[in-house]
Design a protein around this motif. Structure first.
Motif, PDB file in Angstrom:
ATOM      1  N   THR A  15      43.948 -68.360 -12.992  1.00 47.35           N
ATOM      2  CA  THR A  15      44.391 -67.726 -14.727  1.00 47.35           C
ATOM      3  C   THR A  15      46.254 -68.154 -14.695  1.00 47.35           C
ATOM      4  O   THR A  15      46.715 -68.697 -15.340  1.00 47.35           O
ATOM      5  CB  THR A  15      44.851 -66.948 -14.706  1.00 47.35           C
ATOM      6  OG1 THR A  15      42.930 -66.533 -14.330  1.00 47.35           O
ATOM      7  CG2 THR A  15      45.106 -66.463 -15.723  1.00 47.35           C
ATOM      8  N   THR A  47      36.129 -68.853 -17.558  1.00 45.64           N
ATOM      9  CA  THR A  47      36.337 -68.342 -16.447  1.00 45.64           C
ATOM     10  C   THR A  47      37.654 -67.273 -16.555  1.00 45.64           C
ATOM     11  O   THR A  47      38.246 -66.721 -16.461  1.00 45.64           O
ATOM     12  CB  THR A  47      36.198 -68.484 -15.081  1.00 45.64           C
ATOM     13  OG1 THR A  47      35.097 -69.114 -14.873  1.00 45.64           O
ATOM     14  CG2 THR A  47      36.323 -67.527 -14.072  1.00 45.64           C
ATOM     15  N   ARG A  50      38.606 -65.088 -19.474  1.00 43.93           N
ATOM     16  CA  ARG A  50      37.686 -63.484 -19.387  1.00 43.93           C
ATOM     17  C   ARG A  50      38.881 -63.002 -18.350  1.00 43.93           C
ATOM     18  O   ARG A  50      39.155 -61.013 -18.518  1.00 43.93           O
ATOM     19  CB  ARG A  50      36.089 -63.793 -18.581  1.00 43.93           C
ATOM     20  CG  ARG A  50      34.815 -64.049 -19.610  1.00 43.93           C
ATOM     21  CD  ARG A  50      34.874 -63.483 -20.834  1.00 43.93           C
ATOM     22  NE  ARG A  50      34.134 -64.028 -21.438  1.00 43.93           N
ATOM     23  CZ  ARG A  50      34.063 -64.526 -22.421  1.00 43.93           C
ATOM     24  NH1 ARG A  50      34.669 -64.105 -23.435  1.00 43.93           N
ATOM     25  NH2 ARG A  50      32.485 -64.857 -23.434  1.00 43.93           N
ATOM     26  N   ASP A  51      39.509 -63.385 -17.114  1.00 42.31           N
ATOM     27  CA  ASP A  51      40.542 -62.865 -16.453  1.00 42.31           C
ATOM     28  C   ASP A  51      41.505 -62.489 -17.872  1.00 42.31           C
ATOM     29  O   ASP A  51      42.094 -61.123 -17.431  1.00 42.31           O
ATOM     30  CB  ASP A  51      40.810 -63.882 -15.224  1.00 42.31           C
ATOM     31  CG  ASP A  51      41.747 -62.889 -14.915  1.00 42.31           C
ATOM     32  OD1 ASP A  51      41.599 -61.644 -14.723  1.00 42.31           O
ATOM     33  OD2 ASP A  51      42.632 -63.790 -14.221  1.00 42.31           O
ATOM     34  N   TRP A  72      28.133 -69.025 -21.073  1.00 42.11           N
ATOM     35  CA  TRP A  72      29.109 -68.454 -20.448  1.00 42.11           C
ATOM     36  C   TRP A  72      28.967 -67.893 -21.003  1.00 42.11           C
ATOM     37  O   TRP A  72      29.046 -66.394 -20.428  1.00 42.11           O
ATOM     38  CB  TRP A  72      30.263 -69.129 -20.803  1.00 42.11           C
ATOM     39  CG  TRP A  72      30.740 -70.222 -19.840  1.00 42.11           C
ATOM     40  CD1 TRP A  72      30.401 -71.830 -20.545  1.00 42.11           C
ATOM     41  CD2 TRP A  72      30.822 -70.625 -18.388  1.00 42.11           C
ATOM     42  NE1 TRP A  72      30.200 -72.431 -19.384  1.00 42.11           N
ATOM     43  CE2 TRP A  72      31.303 -72.490 -18.142  1.00 42.11           C
ATOM     44  CE3 TRP A  72      31.092 -69.600 -17.484  1.00 42.11           C
ATOM     45  CZ2 TRP A  72      31.576 -72.793 -16.695  1.00 42.11           C
ATOM     46  CZ3 TRP A  72      31.757 -70.111 -15.993  1.00 42.11           C
ATOM     47  CH2 TRP A  72      31.307 -71.312 -15.557  1.00 42.11           C
ATOM     48  N   GLU A  74      28.024 -63.507 -21.373  1.00 40.32           N
ATOM     49  CA  GLU A  74      27.850 -62.739 -20.273  1.00 40.32           C
ATOM     50  C   GLU A  74      26.240 -61.884 -20.945  1.00 40.32           C
ATOM     51  O   GLU A  74      25.372 -61.867 -20.069  1.00 40.32           O
ATOM     52  CB  GLU A  74      27.745 -60.797 -20.086  1.00 40.32           C
ATOM     53  CG  GLU A  74      29.607 -61.714 -19.965  1.00 40.32           C
ATOM     54  CD  GLU A  74      30.394 -60.261 -19.409  1.00 40.32           C
ATOM     55  OE1 GLU A  74      29.853 -59.520 -19.899  1.00 40.32           O
ATOM     56  OE2 GLU A  74      31.065 -60.598 -18.957  1.00 40.32           O
TER      57      GLU A  74
END
Length: 89
Positions: A15, A47, A50-51, A72, A74
């Motif tokens: 990230t 990704t 989300r981080d 993507w 959840e």
């Protein structure tokens, strides 16, 4: 100085690298760009987003309307190649 709090040690290396390529190095810059502008940056996908959310926006989760990111979420159990093929048509 609080407005220029560095992101180091708060986010994953992936990230940090993705954000660093676009000169985003502070929490304020991330907050200002979240979420739509971040997703438009090369190398920043779900990704990385989300981080960022886990670290800077606990309890929040951006759910794009676009079908491109739907797989993507959840709530979706798996990513299907047939979905990708249908989107390309």
């Amino acid at each position: 100085m609080a407005t220029e709090l560095l992101l180091n040690k708060r986010l994953s290396r992936r990230t940090l690298n993705s954000l660093g390529r676009h000169a985003i190095t502070t929490v304020d810059q991330v907050v200002e760009a979240y979420p739509e502008r971040l997703l438009k940056l090369n190398g920043v996908g779900m990704t990385v987003l989300r981080d960022i959310e886990r670290t800077l926006f606990p309890g929040q989760q951006f759910q794009p309307d676009s079908g491109r990111y739907k797989a993507w979420s959840e709530e979706t159990s798996s990513y299907s190649n047939t979905d990708t093929a249908q989107q390309k048509k």
